[in-house]
Scaffold this active site. Structure first.
Site, PDB file in Angstrom:
ATOM      1  N   HIS A   1      35.596  47.026  43.019  1.00 50.95           N
ATOM      2  CA  HIS A   1      36.648  46.028  43.231  1.00 50.95           C
ATOM      3  C   HIS A   1      37.358  46.152  44.572  1.00 50.95           C
ATOM      4  O   HIS A   1      38.254  45.371  44.866  1.00 50.95           O
ATOM      5  CB  HIS A   1      37.687  46.073  42.104  1.00 50.95           C
ATOM      6  CG  HIS A   1      38.515  47.324  42.126  1.00 50.95           C
ATOM      7  ND1 HIS A   1      38.129  48.474  41.506  1.00 50.95           N
ATOM      8  CD2 HIS A   1      39.706  47.602  42.700  1.00 50.95           C
ATOM      9  CE1 HIS A   1      39.038  49.403  41.682  1.00 50.95           C
ATOM     10  NE2 HIS A   1      40.012  48.914  42.413  1.00 50.95           N
TER      11      HIS A   1
HETATM   12  C1  UD1 Z   1      44.702  45.964  42.442  1.00 53.08           C
HETATM   13  C2  UD1 Z   1      45.301  47.033  43.355  1.00 53.08           C
HETATM   14  C3  UD1 Z   1      44.291  48.137  43.588  1.00 53.08           C
HETATM   15  C4  UD1 Z   1      43.756  48.679  42.278  1.00 53.08           C
HETATM   16  C5  UD1 Z   1      43.228  47.548  41.429  1.00 53.08           C
HETATM   17  C6  UD1 Z   1      42.823  48.073  40.087  1.00 53.08           C
HETATM   18  C7  UD1 Z   1      46.896  46.420  45.152  1.00 53.08           C
HETATM   19  C8  UD1 Z   1      47.008  46.102  46.585  1.00 53.08           C
HETATM   20  N1  UD1 Z   1      45.632  46.480  44.673  1.00 53.08           N
HETATM   21  O1  UD1 Z   1      43.604  45.386  43.130  1.00 53.08           O
HETATM   22  O2  UD1 Z   1      44.890  49.199  44.291  1.00 53.08           O
HETATM   23  O3  UD1 Z   1      42.740  49.613  42.536  1.00 53.08           O
HETATM   24  O4  UD1 Z   1      44.261  46.556  41.240  1.00 53.08           O
HETATM   25  O5  UD1 Z   1      42.022  47.206  39.356  1.00 53.08           O
HETATM   26  O6  UD1 Z   1      47.877  46.603  44.487  1.00 53.08           O
HETATM   27  N2  UD1 Z   1      42.801  38.747  38.931  1.00 53.08           N
HETATM   28  C9  UD1 Z   1      42.568  38.067  37.766  1.00 53.08           C
HETATM   29  N3  UD1 Z   1      43.191  38.536  36.637  1.00 53.08           N
HETATM   30  C10 UD1 Z   1      44.003  39.602  36.617  1.00 53.08           C
HETATM   31  C11 UD1 Z   1      44.246  40.275  37.824  1.00 53.08           C
HETATM   32  C12 UD1 Z   1      43.639  39.837  38.974  1.00 53.08           C
HETATM   33  O7  UD1 Z   1      41.828  37.096  37.726  1.00 53.08           O
HETATM   34  O8  UD1 Z   1      44.529  39.964  35.539  1.00 53.08           O
HETATM   35  C13 UD1 Z   1      42.094  38.284  40.164  1.00 53.08           C
HETATM   36  C14 UD1 Z   1      42.879  37.250  40.963  1.00 53.08           C
HETATM   37  O9  UD1 Z   1      41.958  36.370  41.544  1.00 53.08           O
HETATM   38  C15 UD1 Z   1      43.507  38.099  42.053  1.00 53.08           C
HETATM   39  C16 UD1 Z   1      42.434  39.166  42.285  1.00 53.08           C
HETATM   40  O10 UD1 Z   1      41.867  39.405  41.011  1.00 53.08           O
HETATM   41  O11 UD1 Z   1      43.799  37.374  43.194  1.00 53.08           O
HETATM   42  C17 UD1 Z   1      42.982  40.457  42.840  1.00 53.08           C
HETATM   43  O12 UD1 Z   1      44.055  40.983  42.043  1.00 53.08           O
HETATM   44  P1  UD1 Z   1      45.149  41.966  42.712  1.00 53.08           P
HETATM   45  O13 UD1 Z   1      46.004  42.562  41.669  1.00 53.08           O
HETATM   46  O14 UD1 Z   1      45.819  41.301  43.856  1.00 53.08           O
HETATM   47  O15 UD1 Z   1      44.260  43.076  43.362  1.00 53.08           O
HETATM   48  P2  UD1 Z   1      43.110  43.949  42.730  1.00 53.08           P
HETATM   49  O16 UD1 Z   1      41.863  43.721  43.518  1.00 53.08           O
HETATM   50  O17 UD1 Z   1      43.058  43.744  41.251  1.00 53.08           O
HETATM   51  N1  UDP Z   2      38.526  51.019  33.242  1.00 50.52           N
HETATM   52  C1  UDP Z   2      38.441  50.401  31.986  1.00 50.52           C
HETATM   53  N2  UDP Z   2      37.626  49.312  31.837  1.00 50.52           N
HETATM   54  C2  UDP Z   2      36.862  48.815  32.858  1.00 50.52           C
HETATM   55  C3  UDP Z   2      36.941  49.452  34.117  1.00 50.52           C
HETATM   56  C4  UDP Z   2      37.792  50.538  34.291  1.00 50.52           C
HETATM   57  O1  UDP Z   2      39.088  50.839  31.043  1.00 50.52           O
HETATM   58  O2  UDP Z   2      36.146  47.820  32.638  1.00 50.52           O
HETATM   59  C5  UDP Z   2      39.466  52.127  33.426  1.00 50.52           C
HETATM   60  C6  UDP Z   2      38.893  53.408  34.001  1.00 50.52           C
HETATM   61  O3  UDP Z   2      38.391  54.252  33.009  1.00 50.52           O
HETATM   62  C7  UDP Z   2      40.089  54.020  34.687  1.00 50.52           C
HETATM   63  C8  UDP Z   2      40.869  52.820  35.181  1.00 50.52           C
HETATM   64  O4  UDP Z   2      40.404  51.714  34.409  1.00 50.52           O
HETATM   65  O5  UDP Z   2      40.873  54.736  33.721  1.00 50.52           O
HETATM   66  C9  UDP Z   2      40.625  52.597  36.666  1.00 50.52           C
HETATM   67  O6  UDP Z   2      41.078  51.336  37.030  1.00 50.52           O
HETATM   68  P1  UDP Z   2      40.570  50.572  38.331  1.00 50.52           P
HETATM   69  O7  UDP Z   2      39.211  51.037  38.694  1.00 50.52           O
HETATM   70  O8  UDP Z   2      40.779  49.131  38.058  1.00 50.52           O
HETATM   71  O9  UDP Z   2      41.637  50.989  39.430  1.00 50.52           O
HETATM   72  P2  UDP Z   2      41.733  52.202  40.476  1.00 50.52           P
HETATM   73  O10 UDP Z   2      41.675  53.475  39.719  1.00 50.52           O
HETATM   74  O11 UDP Z   2      40.630  52.031  41.468  1.00 50.52           O
HETATM   75  O12 UDP Z   2      43.049  51.978  41.141  1.00 50.52           O
END
Ligand code: UD1
Ligand code: UDP
Length: 380
Positions: free
Chosen positions: A208
């Site tokens: 991601h």
């Molecule tokens: C965010 C965090 C990242 C973390 C990740 C975990 C920041 C800058 N980024 O990244 O550090 O590792 O979460 O997963 O805080 N979206 C949906 N549904 C949701 C959430 C997001 O559709 O419930 C989509 C939207 O199109 C959105 C995009 O995902 O624009 C990105 O979501 P966002 O929370 O901005 O960043 P992540 O890539 O999820």
């Molecule tokens: N995770 C989950 N379901 C998924 C993918 C990840 O439960 O489909 C859990 C994973 O085990 C870990 C956490 O989500 O505990 C990590 O989240 P993510 O990778 O979104 O964020 P990051 O750690 O990179 O910030």
């Protein structure tokens, strides 16, 4: 004696498994009145509600409902909405976790309102300021009153940045508390069986990071490598919403989904995901949390990044950094070698929440006067 009101901030998927053990530990202590604040950064049920259910978290006491947006929109909206709550009903302490936009936004509100604020998972540094998380870590750690770290490298990073030693306490890695709290449910979950996956016969993939999934060139290369790797080992890939959107926008989704030995699924809940991870032959990821969970579980992990803020997972654990151009080769290496469990870092033991509660109590009962002045760094 009046209770100490503690706000626990939850925002995005990786936060929930860090907040839950601390919520349960504080809740069972009559000294504390704990309130869960959900900023709403993640909002799909499979990115948020599913985790509240799995981890036994109650419905949030406050929901800021910020949703998606640009960095400034998300950070600013969290600040505006949380400040309002604090002005109406001020907490005694606030705890922020991880490194997402909401983490830094809430820490800034607290620092400006002089609400004591703790950062759980403090001190991690990749040194890569092109990653938004690195900016969030730097900002958060610079202004929090108390920094709970997971590993010695984190302590060293903070000391090097001039943080006074009495603000730093090593508590260990709280993600392992969530795993241990739910270990029985994880082991008995039928996810693998329902998917017809034999133990150690598959790899688990998550991606991601903007650097991997937003650029069509890099994403296309990754799709090609994953398809080739799936000829070596079957791959299961719960697709993050950011990644799904990008795969579709760039016409790559169908190509990946056509892979015979690659299963694209919706993001799965924590218990299901950990059921898959515990018996995977390997993980391919750019997640922060997965680097730690694979180290704890002894599962080989390939992290698709040039750097990591979690170096202990490489030096002691099962993690190895790789690139989109080298993935296939790295998968082959892992499959050719005997799995080696690596070492579990100190204090990654399922008792981090207890140490956090003890630390908070010590600060409340024996407050340390802060001058608000940081010592001079090396003169240049
Ligand atoms: C965010 C965090 C990242 C973390 C990740 C975990 C920041 C800058 N980024 O990244 O550090 O590792 O979460 O997963 O805080 N979206 C949906 N549904 C949701 C959430 C997001 O559709 O419930 C989509 C939207 O199109 C959105 C995009 O995902 O624009 C990105 O979501 P966002 O929370 O901005 O960043 P992540 O890539 O999820
Ligand atoms: N995770 C989950 N379901 C998924 C993918 C990840 O439960 O489909 C859990 C994973 O085990 C870990 C956490 O989500 O505990 C990590 O989240 P993510 O990778 O979104 O964020 P990051 O750690 O990179 O910030």
């Amino acid at each position: 004696m009046s209770q100490t009101i503690v706000h626990l901030i939850a925002a995005a998927r990786p936060n929930f498994m860090k907040v839950a053990p601390l919520f349960h530990a504080l809740k069972s202590d009559p000294e504390f009145a704990v309130r869960v604040v959900h900023t709403g950064q993640h909002y799909d049920s499979n990115m948020s509600d599913a985790f509240f259910t799995d981890l036994g978290l109650p419905a949030p006491d406050y929901h800021l409902d910020v949703g998606s947006g640009t960095h400034a929109e998300q950070t600013g909206t969290v600040m505006i909405r949380y400040e309002k709550i604090c002005l109406e009903s001020r907490p005694d302490w606030t705890v922020v976790v991880g490194d997402v936009n909401s983490t830094a936004a809430i820490a800034m509100v607290c620092a400006k309102l002089h609400i004591p604020v703790v950062h759980l998972e403090a001190g991690l540094r990749s040194g890569d300021r092109r990653m938004p998380e690195e900016i969030n870590r730097l900002v958060t750690d610079a202004i929090c009153d108390l920094l709970w770290t997971p590993s010695p490298d984190a302590d060293e990073n903070l000391l090097r940045e001039g943080v006074p030693a009495d603000r730093i306490e090593r508590v260990g890695n709280i993600m392992m508390d969530s795993y241990e709290l739910l270990r029985d449910k994880i082991e008995s979950a039928g996810t693998r069986d329902e998917m017809g996956l034999a133990e150690r016969s598959y790899g688990l993939v998550t991606l991601h990071r903007p650097a991997n999934v937003d650029d069509p060139g890099v994403l296309g290369q990754l799709v090609g490598q994953l398809l080739q790797a799936s000829e070596q080992i079957e791959l299961v890939f719960p697709v993050h919403p950011r990644t799904l959107k990008s795969l579709k926008d760039h016409g790559l989704y169908r190509k990946l989904a056509a892979g015979r030995r690659i299963r694209l699924v919706e993001p799965v809940g924590y218990i299901q995901f950990m059921n898959l991870l515990t018996k995977a032959r390997l993980a391919i990821t750019d997640s922060g949390g997965l680097q730690e969970e694979t180290t704890y579980l002894g599962v080989p992990c390939l992290t698709l990044r040039p750097n990591t803020e979690r170096p202990i997972t490489v030096t002691q654990g099962t993690n190895r950094l790789t690139g989109a151009d080298r993935l296939l080769e790295a998968v082959r290496d892992i499959l050719a070698a005997d799995p080696s469990a690596g070492q579990c870092p100190e204090l990654w033991d399922g008792r981090t929440a207890q140490r956090c509660v003890a630390s908070l109590k010590a600060r409340i009962h024996h407050p340390r006067p802060s001058s608000g002045v940081s010592p001079m760094r090396d003169a240049c």
